[in-house]
Design a protein around this motif. Structure first.
Motif, PDB file in Angstrom:
ATOM      1  N   LEU A 217      22.437  29.686  39.565  1.00  0.00           N
ATOM      2  CA  LEU A 217      22.914  30.746  38.675  1.00  0.00           C
ATOM      3  C   LEU A 217      24.434  30.863  38.774  1.00  0.00           C
ATOM      4  O   LEU A 217      24.995  30.731  39.860  1.00  0.00           O
ATOM      5  N   ALA A 218      25.069  31.101  37.657  1.00  0.00           N
ATOM      6  CA  ALA A 218      26.522  31.324  37.653  1.00  0.00           C
ATOM      7  C   ALA A 218      26.841  32.512  36.752  1.00  0.00           C
ATOM      8  O   ALA A 218      26.159  32.740  35.750  1.00  0.00           O
ATOM      9  N   LEU A 219      27.845  33.258  37.153  1.00  0.00           N
ATOM     10  CA  LEU A 219      28.276  34.426  36.387  1.00  0.00           C
ATOM     11  C   LEU A 219      29.573  34.095  35.663  1.00  0.00           C
ATOM     12  O   LEU A 219      30.490  33.514  36.258  1.00  0.00           O
ATOM     13  N   VAL A 220      29.629  34.472  34.411  1.00  0.00           N
ATOM     14  CA  VAL A 220      30.851  34.290  33.629  1.00  0.00           C
ATOM     15  C   VAL A 220      31.281  35.670  33.144  1.00  0.00           C
ATOM     16  O   VAL A 220      30.657  36.252  32.256  1.00  0.00           O
ATOM     17  N   ALA A 221      32.313  36.200  33.772  1.00  0.00           N
ATOM     18  CA  ALA A 221      32.788  37.540  33.417  1.00  0.00           C
ATOM     19  C   ALA A 221      33.750  37.447  32.239  1.00  0.00           C
ATOM     20  O   ALA A 221      34.780  36.781  32.317  1.00  0.00           O
ATOM     21  N   CYS A 222      33.389  38.121  31.156  1.00  0.00           N
ATOM     22  CA  CYS A 222      34.258  38.148  29.974  1.00  0.00           C
ATOM     23  C   CYS A 222      35.065  39.444  29.945  1.00  0.00           C
ATOM     24  O   CYS A 222      35.780  39.704  28.976  1.00  0.00           O
ATOM     25  N   GLY A 223      34.937  40.248  30.977  1.00  0.00           N
ATOM     26  CA  GLY A 223      35.673  41.495  31.104  1.00  0.00           C
ATOM     27  C   GLY A 223      35.673  41.865  32.577  1.00  0.00           C
ATOM     28  O   GLY A 223      36.055  41.042  33.419  1.00  0.00           O
ATOM     29  N   GLU A 224      35.171  43.054  32.897  1.00  0.00           N
ATOM     30  CA  GLU A 224      35.099  43.461  34.297  1.00  0.00           C
ATOM     31  C   GLU A 224      34.143  42.521  35.051  1.00  0.00           C
ATOM     32  O   GLU A 224      33.210  41.976  34.477  1.00  0.00           O
ATOM     33  N   PRO A 225      34.366  42.342  36.368  1.00  0.00           N
ATOM     34  CA  PRO A 225      33.520  41.422  37.143  1.00  0.00           C
ATOM     35  C   PRO A 225      32.046  41.845  37.110  1.00  0.00           C
ATOM     36  O   PRO A 225      31.729  43.023  37.009  1.00  0.00           O
ATOM     37  N   LEU A 226      31.173  40.841  37.202  1.00  0.00           N
ATOM     38  CA  LEU A 226      29.729  41.104  37.191  1.00  0.00           C
ATOM     39  C   LEU A 226      29.204  41.413  38.585  1.00  0.00           C
ATOM     40  O   LEU A 226      28.062  41.834  38.737  1.00  0.00           O
ATOM     41  N   GLN A 227      30.017  41.136  39.595  1.00  0.00           N
ATOM     42  CA  GLN A 227      29.616  41.448  40.965  1.00  0.00           C
ATOM     43  C   GLN A 227      30.862  41.895  41.722  1.00  0.00           C
ATOM     44  O   GLN A 227      31.986  41.578  41.331  1.00  0.00           O
ATOM     45  N   PRO A 228      30.673  42.640  42.826  1.00  0.00           N
ATOM     46  CA  PRO A 228      31.841  43.073  43.599  1.00  0.00           C
ATOM     47  C   PRO A 228      32.576  41.868  44.175  1.00  0.00           C
ATOM     48  O   PRO A 228      32.004  40.774  44.306  1.00  0.00           O
ATOM     49  N   ALA A 229      33.825  42.079  44.531  1.00  0.00           N
ATOM     50  CA  ALA A 229      34.613  40.999  45.143  1.00  0.00           C
ATOM     51  C   ALA A 229      33.887  40.492  46.375  1.00  0.00           C
ATOM     52  O   ALA A 229      33.349  41.277  47.155  1.00  0.00           O
ATOM     53  N   GLY A 230      33.843  39.191  46.546  1.00  0.00           N
ATOM     54  CA  GLY A 230      33.154  38.609  47.691  1.00  0.00           C
ATOM     55  C   GLY A 230      31.654  38.517  47.500  1.00  0.00           C
ATOM     56  O   GLY A 230      30.916  38.239  48.440  1.00  0.00           O
ATOM     57  N   GLY A 231      31.179  38.748  46.290  1.00  0.00           N
ATOM     58  CA  GLY A 231      29.746  38.641  46.006  1.00  0.00           C
ATOM     59  C   GLY A 231      29.239  37.230  46.212  1.00  0.00           C
ATOM     60  O   GLY A 231      30.026  36.273  46.232  1.00  0.00           O
ATOM     61  N   SER A 232      27.929  37.094  46.354  1.00  0.00           N
ATOM     62  CA  SER A 232      27.381  35.797  46.748  1.00  0.00           C
ATOM     63  C   SER A 232      27.055  34.882  45.577  1.00  0.00           C
ATOM     64  O   SER A 232      26.731  33.714  45.791  1.00  0.00           O
ATOM     65  N   ALA A 233      27.139  35.378  44.356  1.00  0.00           N
ATOM     66  CA  ALA A 233      26.810  34.510  43.217  1.00  0.00           C
ATOM     67  C   ALA A 233      28.022  33.664  42.828  1.00  0.00           C
ATOM     68  O   ALA A 233      29.171  34.087  42.966  1.00  0.00           O
ATOM     69  N   ARG A 234      27.726  32.464  42.334  1.00  0.00           N
ATOM     70  CA  ARG A 234      28.785  31.568  41.846  1.00  0.00           C
ATOM     71  C   ARG A 234      29.432  32.183  40.597  1.00  0.00           C
ATOM     72  O   ARG A 234      28.750  32.769  39.763  1.00  0.00           O
ATOM     73  N   GLU A 235      30.736  32.077  40.493  1.00  0.00           N
ATOM     74  CA  GLU A 235      31.433  32.605  39.323  1.00  0.00           C
ATOM     75  C   GLU A 235      32.224  31.492  38.656  1.00  0.00           C
ATOM     76  O   GLU A 235      32.801  30.642  39.332  1.00  0.00           O
ATOM     77  N   ILE A 236      32.221  31.494  37.347  1.00  0.00           N
ATOM     78  CA  ILE A 236      33.023  30.542  36.574  1.00  0.00           C
ATOM     79  C   ILE A 236      33.882  31.362  35.616  1.00  0.00           C
ATOM     80  O   ILE A 236      33.378  32.275  34.950  1.00  0.00           O
ATOM     81  N   ALA A 237      35.164  31.035  35.553  1.00  0.00           N
ATOM     82  CA  ALA A 237      36.067  31.778  34.669  1.00  0.00           C
ATOM     83  C   ALA A 237      35.663  31.554  33.215  1.00  0.00           C
ATOM     84  O   ALA A 237      35.297  30.436  32.827  1.00  0.00           O
ATOM     85  N   CYS A 238      35.745  32.613  32.419  1.00  0.00           N
ATOM     86  CA  CYS A 238      35.303  32.491  31.022  1.00  0.00           C
ATOM     87  C   CYS A 238      36.226  31.582  30.222  1.00  0.00           C
ATOM     88  O   CYS A 238      35.853  31.082  29.167  1.00  0.00           O
ATOM     89  N   THR A 239      37.425  31.344  30.740  1.00  0.00           N
ATOM     90  CA  THR A 239      38.341  30.442  30.040  1.00  0.00           C
ATOM     91  C   THR A 239      38.001  28.974  30.313  1.00  0.00           C
ATOM     92  O   THR A 239      38.471  28.091  29.614  1.00  0.00           O
ATOM     93  N   ASP A 240      37.189  28.752  31.315  1.00  0.00           N
ATOM     94  CA  ASP A 240      36.847  27.386  31.725  1.00  0.00           C
ATOM     95  C   ASP A 240      35.516  26.987  31.102  1.00  0.00           C
ATOM     96  O   ASP A 240      34.501  26.820  31.777  1.00  0.00           O
ATOM     97  N   GLN A 241      35.531  26.843  29.778  1.00  0.00           N
ATOM     98  CA  GLN A 241      34.269  26.586  29.074  1.00  0.00           C
ATOM     99  C   GLN A 241      33.650  25.245  29.458  1.00  0.00           C
ATOM    100  O   GLN A 241      32.434  25.108  29.529  1.00  0.00           O
TER     101      GLN A 241
END
Lengths: 370, 228
Positions: free
Chosen positions: A125-149
């Motif tokens: 699973l990966a989170l792509v935040a298009c605004g405010e973060p989907l998880q708190p800082a240091g959260g355990s889910a993978r994050e991908i920048a929304c600009t990095d399509q």
């Protein structure tokens, strides 16, 4: 030294799997709905046609048809506007054992994300935040920048580019997946596949530490995972009968088995008993002395004496086990001998010995390498 | 006969002499989120406000000192009743009398390991089972009262002749409220709409008209019945 005993193992590598896109239509993501939809459409357009697609909204277990996103996005956003940002309804819907990749596109906190940390799909699973973060800082889910399509698409579609199976003292003898080849290198033997069309592999092998047999799976993104192979029940295929030798060929065969020169049926000269082709005639490759063998005969071929004559058949093993510590491996036009070095737990090429044609492998069976 | 779980998969305790089932535990955030997942006016901003009063702990692992964060608190009786309506028409906040009756009944019912088996099977939700197993491990219960957290949990909304009040025995580090759950009058917040971090609830499901009161039988844990 304890002789190595042949064993069987099975491997199944996961395919590319389906791409699951989960959109956030909640109030917290409202200022970013347009961006989320644009990004989703871009991702769907970039995925190869072979990749299955699923579309969900946070907080909603209902699956939507991705093909209708362009025309019905406004309606769907409206339907899901009042839902809370919860992943649970979608995660409960998905098959935890499927090789699914999930991307959540949204803005604002997903309240129940921590509940799914140990779920098998969480690593996919990966989170792509298009605004405010989907998880708190240091959260355990993978994050991908929304600009990095490109990275989002690469995450969802990450095909396997190489599988390599090995262990200490590993030597494959037979395998049922033609996509794999045996590679002999300084590190020992490996069974490798570059293009894994068929995801299952059953193999018969030797190893000094069979419990350590592992497959290293490399994907296009460079990620690498190690998979343990499962012990499997023996399933050795029968060799395929190619035909029978003529009386003249059988006579020639018996002479060769007795290591006596024979008279070539083509040039009528005396040939060394190990020669299987007459090179004194036409063509640079020579002419096979057993003319009735099918043209595609290659590799190890077994001659078996039966009451009906000399039967010729394929050898079911790609690597021929000659004794507990010696194998013959076909390399191009020749078979090389490898011996097991128990000190280094590795199979080493035998520089001093050559594979002998007409090697007896059973009481009435002999093998040659074509 | 009814299922022994609510539609979110959280277990109920049967109180046969009152013809009701009651939630084994105060309503959890996980449970309430099944309701939140449907668009009913309780959206992200509302939930953010509730979580500001008492943050959310995950059932995947929590510190026993913070176990109250598993439960939904900071809600009004009206909001609790909205959840009850979502569960079904027979669901409601318990009366003060019923709450105290259940308290006494659970205090008389010894906890047995077999109870965990019942709560580990469908229709109990997998995460709910996990929560209960961890809770039992932390609490080391002697009676079902210990498991239920009617003592050692949150203050819970109940109905009485004056409207709504709260009753319960929270742990001192969570809320400094000294009251006897069987004798003290319910707590009545000065501002009932305030999001008080220690105010949660559990619900009852009335399944049959209550038979005439008998002499204090215990509560029972019934085996789950799928789709009941």
């Amino acid at each position: 030294m304890t002789p190595l005993a042949p064993r069987y193992a099975a491997l199944e590598v996961a395919g590319a799997g389906e791409a699951v896109l989960v959109l956030d239509a909640s109030h917290s993501a409202r200022p970013h709905h347009r961006r989320i939809l644009e990004l989703t459409q871009h991702i769907l357009g970039q995925l190869p046609g072979s990749v299955g697609r699923q579309l969900y909204f946070l907080g909603n277990q209902q699956a939507y048809d991705p093909a209708q996103l362009c025309t019905r996005s406004s309606q769907w956003i409206g339907e899901n506007l009042g839902r809370a940002s919860l992943l649970g309804p979608v995660m409960r819907r998905l098959d935890p054992s499927a090789p699914t990749k999930i991307v959540v596109l949204g803005a604002g906190r997903i309240f129940d994300l921590d509940d799914w940390v140990e779920h098998p799909l969480f690593a996919r699973l990966a989170l792509v935040a298009c605004g405010e973060p989907l998880q708190p800082a240091g959260g355990s889910a993978r994050e991908i920048a929304c600009t990095d399509q490109g990275n989002v698409v690469g995450f969802l579609y990450d095909p396997i580019v190489r599988v390599s199976v090995t262990s200490p003292g590993f030597m494959p003898l037979w395998w049922d997946n033609a996509g794999y080849v045996c590679e002999m290198g300084d590190g020992g033997a490996r069974l490798t596949a570059a293009d894994v069309k068929e995801q299952r592999l059953l193999l018969r092998f030797l190893a000094s530490r069979p419990e350590q047999l592992r497959a290293s799976v490399l994907t296009a993104s460079g990620s690498q995972v190690e998979l343990a192979l499962q012990a499997a029940a023996p399933r050795r295929p029968q060799s395929r009968v190619l035909g029978h030798l003529s009386d003249d060929e059988a006579r020639l065969f018996h002479q060769a088995c007795e290591r006596r020169p024979y008279e070539c049926p083509h040039c009528h000269d005396r040939h060394d008993w190990q020669e299987l082709y007459c090179t004194r005639g036409r063509g640079i490759f020579g002419k096979p002395i057993y003319e009735d063998l099918p043209d595609d005969s290659a590799g190890f071929v077994i001659f078996r004496e039966t009451p009906a004559g000399v039967e010729v058949g394929t050898c079911c093993e790609q690597v021929l086990l000659l004794d507990a510590a010696t194998v013959a491996v076909g390399r191009g036009g020749e078979a090389l001998l490898y011996r097991f070095d128990p000190r280094r737990e590795m199979w080493q090429p035998d520089e001093r010995a050559r594979f002998q044609q007409y090697t007896r492998i059973e009481e009435h069976a002999y093998v040659v390498f074509l | 006969m009814s299922s022994s779980c609510d539609r979110a998969g959280f277990p109920l305790v049967h109180v046969p002499d009152r013809g009701v089932f009651i939630h084994l535990l105060p309503v959890t955030k996980l449970q309430f989120e099944c309701f939140l997942a449907e668009p009913k006016g309780f959206d992200d901003p509302w939930y953010e406000e509730v979580l500001a009063a008492n943050p959310r702990a995950s059932v995947r692992g929590w510190d026993d000192e913070a176990r109250e964060q598993l439960f939904l608190t900071g809600v009004t009786p009206e909001e609790a009743s909205a959840f009850a309506r979502w569960l079904g028409p027979e669901w409601s906040l318990p009366s003060l009398d019923l709450w105290r009756h259940v308290y006494r009944a659970l205090a008389r019912t010894a906890f047995r390991p077999g109870h965990l088996d019942v709560w580990s099977r469908p229709p109990t939700d997998g995460l709910a089972s996990r929560l209960i197993r961890q809770l039992v491990s932390d609490v080391a219960p002697a009676t079902l009262l210990d498991v239920s957290l009617m003592s050692g949990g949150v203050m819970e909304w109940v109905r009485d002749e004056e409207g709504f009040g709260a009753i319960g025995v929270p742990r001192p580090h969570f809320a400094q409220i000294l009251s006897d759950p069987l004798r003290s009058p319910p707590l009545r917040p000065i501002h009932p709409d305030a999001r008080l971090p220690y105010l949660g609830f559990r619900l009852v499901r009335t399944v049959t008209p209550a038979p005439p009161a008998r002499k204090m039988p215990g509560a029972t844990v019934v085996r789950p019945r799928p789709g009941g």
